[in-house]
Write an enzyme that holds these catalytic residues in place. Structure first.
Site, PDB file in Angstrom:
ATOM      1  N   ASP A  33       0.845  -1.016   0.046  1.00  0.00           N
ATOM      2  CA  ASP A  33       0.079  -0.210  -0.266  1.00  0.00           C
ATOM      3  C   ASP A  33       0.885   1.475  -0.187  1.00  0.00           C
ATOM      4  OD1 ASP A  33      -3.141   0.209   1.187  1.00  0.00           O
ATOM      5  OD2 ASP A  33      -1.856   2.262   1.047  1.00  0.00           O
ATOM      6  N   HIS A 113     -19.308   0.436 -11.160  1.00  0.00           N
ATOM      7  CA  HIS A 113     -19.304   1.919 -11.922  1.00  0.00           C
ATOM      8  C   HIS A 113     -19.020   1.424 -13.845  1.00  0.00           C
ATOM      9  CE1 HIS A 113     -21.515   3.165  -8.896  1.00  0.00           C
ATOM     10  NE2 HIS A 113     -20.054   2.986  -8.034  1.00  0.00           N
ATOM     11  N   TYR A 136     -14.150   6.552 -12.735  1.00  0.00           N
ATOM     12  CA  TYR A 136     -13.994   6.178 -12.553  1.00  0.00           C
ATOM     13  C   TYR A 136     -13.903   4.446 -12.620  1.00  0.00           C
ATOM     14  CZ  TYR A 136     -14.549   2.495  -7.395  1.00  0.00           C
ATOM     15  OH  TYR A 136     -14.363   1.574  -7.162  1.00  0.00           O
ATOM     16  N   SER A 165     -21.768  -3.000  -3.826  1.00  0.00           N
ATOM     17  CA  SER A 165     -21.909  -2.459  -2.063  1.00  0.00           C
ATOM     18  C   SER A 165     -21.613  -3.397  -1.430  1.00  0.00           C
ATOM     19  CB  SER A 165     -23.315  -1.687  -2.232  1.00  0.00           C
ATOM     20  OG  SER A 165     -23.976  -0.886  -2.827  1.00  0.00           O
TER      21      SER A 165
HETATM   22  C1  LIG Z   1      -4.700   5.535  -4.875  1.00  0.00           C
HETATM   23  C2  LIG Z   1      -3.532   4.666  -4.086  1.00  0.00           C
HETATM   24  C3  LIG Z   1      -4.264   4.188  -3.383  1.00  0.00           C
HETATM   25  N1  LIG Z   1      -3.647   2.802  -2.640  1.00  0.00           N
HETATM   26  C4  LIG Z   1      -3.854   2.087  -1.778  1.00  0.00           C
HETATM   27  C5  LIG Z   1      -4.366   3.687  -0.372  1.00  0.00           C
HETATM   28  C6  LIG Z   1      -5.676   2.890   0.451  1.00  0.00           C
HETATM   29  O1  LIG Z   1      -5.334   1.719   1.424  1.00  0.00           O
HETATM   30  C7  LIG Z   1      -6.626   1.477  -1.142  1.00  0.00           C
HETATM   31  C8  LIG Z   1      -7.593   1.656  -1.316  1.00  0.00           C
HETATM   32  O2  LIG Z   1      -8.535   1.499  -0.734  1.00  0.00           O
HETATM   33  P1  LIG Z   1      -9.828   3.077  -0.129  1.00  0.00           P
HETATM   34  O3  LIG Z   1      -9.322   3.878  -0.250  1.00  0.00           O
HETATM   35  O4  LIG Z   1     -10.561   2.115   1.296  1.00  0.00           O
HETATM   36  O5  LIG Z   1     -10.929   1.812  -0.915  1.00  0.00           O
HETATM   37  P2  LIG Z   1     -11.782   0.485  -1.157  1.00  0.00           P
HETATM   38  O6  LIG Z   1     -13.374   1.307  -1.122  1.00  0.00           O
HETATM   39  O7  LIG Z   1     -10.960  -0.924  -0.460  1.00  0.00           O
HETATM   40  O8  LIG Z   1     -11.794   0.090  -2.325  1.00  0.00           O
HETATM   41  C9  LIG Z   1     -11.480  -1.183  -3.232  1.00  0.00           C
HETATM   42  O9  LIG Z   1     -12.447  -1.706  -3.699  1.00  0.00           O
HETATM   43  C10 LIG Z   1     -13.056  -0.849  -5.105  1.00  0.00           C
HETATM   44  C11 LIG Z   1     -14.692  -1.819  -5.054  1.00  0.00           C
HETATM   45  O10 LIG Z   1     -15.095  -1.341  -3.864  1.00  0.00           O
HETATM   46  C12 LIG Z   1     -12.500  -0.835  -5.867  1.00  0.00           C
HETATM   47  O11 LIG Z   1     -13.477  -0.534  -6.997  1.00  0.00           O
HETATM   48  C13 LIG Z   1     -11.196   0.093  -5.589  1.00  0.00           C
HETATM   49  O12 LIG Z   1     -10.459  -0.162  -6.826  1.00  0.00           O
HETATM   50  C14 LIG Z   1     -10.862  -0.505  -4.591  1.00  0.00           C
HETATM   51  O13 LIG Z   1      -9.521  -0.186  -4.158  1.00  0.00           O
HETATM   52  O14 LIG Z   1      -5.070   1.680  -1.894  1.00  0.00           O
HETATM   53  C15 LIG Z   1      -2.433   2.541  -3.094  1.00  0.00           C
HETATM   54  O15 LIG Z   1      -1.470   1.428  -2.839  1.00  0.00           O
HETATM   55  N2  LIG Z   1      -2.168   3.407  -4.474  1.00  0.00           N
HETATM   56  C16 LIG Z   1      -2.671   5.046  -4.630  1.00  0.00           C
HETATM   57  O16 LIG Z   1      -1.529   5.039  -6.154  1.00  0.00           O
END
Ligand SMILES: Cc1cn([C@H]2C[C@H](O)[C@@H](COP(=O)(O)OP(=O)(O)O[C@H]3O[C@H](CO)[C@@H](O)[C@H](O)[C@H]3O)O2)c(=O)[nH]c1=O
Length: 279
Positions: A33, A113, A136, A165
């Site tokens: 991450d 989406h 997105y 969801s």
């Molecule tokens: C922009 C970016 C993000 N990240 C990491 C940071 C966050 O811990 C993680 C994304 O987690 P969250 O922001 O909580 O999103 P989340 O609700 O879990 O979404 C997931 O599930 C979604 C489906 O519902 C997917 O569309 C997303 O691609 C996937 O990330 O990715 C990276 O490691 N590198 C990055 O460049």
């Protein structure tokens, strides 16, 4: 048992649920991450901080891996420039790093989406064309096509899980679109352990009575959802406002994303460089 699995987005909302189950599926889980630290590690898990937009870093993280479960991304609508870096270039880097390392399969967190502008009443299946509802969603279409091309031309397998969801059921829409956390884990387990997948798509949705899509044709993935949001229907519907059949957000499977104004989400931020104007 799989030797080495890599999980991107391991600190995220959904990625965090997957860490422990994935340690059960492989001798070694490498979680990555952009955050400095993800707290206590599970047995068999190591953590590497790496930026998805850095191809060299991703190539190093994927060294020796059998599969990568790719959840790292911006998980919501955002300005196009941000989506471009994290979700589009980030996806390219993951697939390219997988190819360079001979990684067999990418298990990808795609999203409803990617097809969000389809109407609920059409009850689409897996063969429906892309119909994104946002930048997105468009980035998810790109990654799905990327996966198809890397399968066709480079033999990297992929499973594209179009997640609906994955949260608490709080609205009439989520009665149809719910993916329970337990079913998310079942889905990822199935996508990792399926024998042969080529490039496959599967809807990430629980066994809801009101599901707006169907998974006919994804039997080879072996995903068997056990939960059904109908258990919440009486309470949710008793408190709900009357339905409006003219509201796109209620007619389309992308829900509120169907009414996102692209201008408001940052279209003007993309800078197009015109080489002919250079002096
Ligand atoms: C922009 C970016 C993000 N990240 C990491 C940071 C966050 O811990 C993680 C994304 O987690 P969250 O922001 O909580 O999103 P989340 O609700 O879990 O979404 C997931 O599930 C979604 C489906 O519902 C997917 O569309 C997303 O691609 C996937 O990330 O990715 C990276 O490691 N590198 C990055 O460049």
């Amino acid at each position: 048992m799989i030797k080495k699995l890599v999980l991107t987005g391991a600190a995220g909302r959904l990625g965090s649920y997957l860490r422990e189950p994935l340690t059960q599926m492989a001798e070694e889980l490498v979680s990555t991450d952009i955050t400095d630290d993800i707290g206590a590690l599970y047995e068999g898990e190591t953590y590497v901080k790496a930026d998805l937009s850095d191809l060299a870093a991703m190539t190093e993280v994927l060294q020796g891996a059998d599969m990568v479960v790719h959840f790292g991304a911006i998980g919501d609508e955002a300005p196009f420039d941000d989506i471009l870096q994290s979700n589009i270039i980030g996806a390219y880097n993951v697939w390219e790093a997988a190819h360079r390392n001979g990684v067999r399969r990418v298990v990808y967190a795609s999203s409803v989406h990617a097809v969000g502008m389809h109407r609920i009443a059409d009850n689409i299946g897996l063969d429906a064309p892309h119909r994104p509802d946002s930048y997105y969603g468009l980035s998810k279409c790109f990654a799905e096509d990327l996966g198809r091309m890397y399968w066709d031309k480079r033999g990297v397998e992929s499973v594209h899980m179009r997640i609906f969801s994955c949260a608490q059921v709080v609205s009439p829409r989520s009665l149809s679109t719910w993916l329970s956390y337990d079913d998310l884990i079942r889905l990822v387990r199935a996508a990792v352990s399926a024998q042969t997948v080529g490039c496959s798509i599967v809807y990430g949705i629980s066994n809801n009575d009101r599901a707006p899509v169907h998974n006919l044709g994804a039997g080879h993935i072996g995903y068997k959802p056990q939960d059904n949001a109908e258990q919440f229907a009486e309470k949710i519907l008793a408190e709900a406002a009357p339905a409006d059949p003219t509201d796109l957000a209620q007619m389309c499977i992308g829900g509120p994303f169907a009414t996102i104004d692209l201008g408001e989400s940052g279209v003007a931020q993309l800078t197009i460089i015109d080489d002919s104007k250079k002096t």
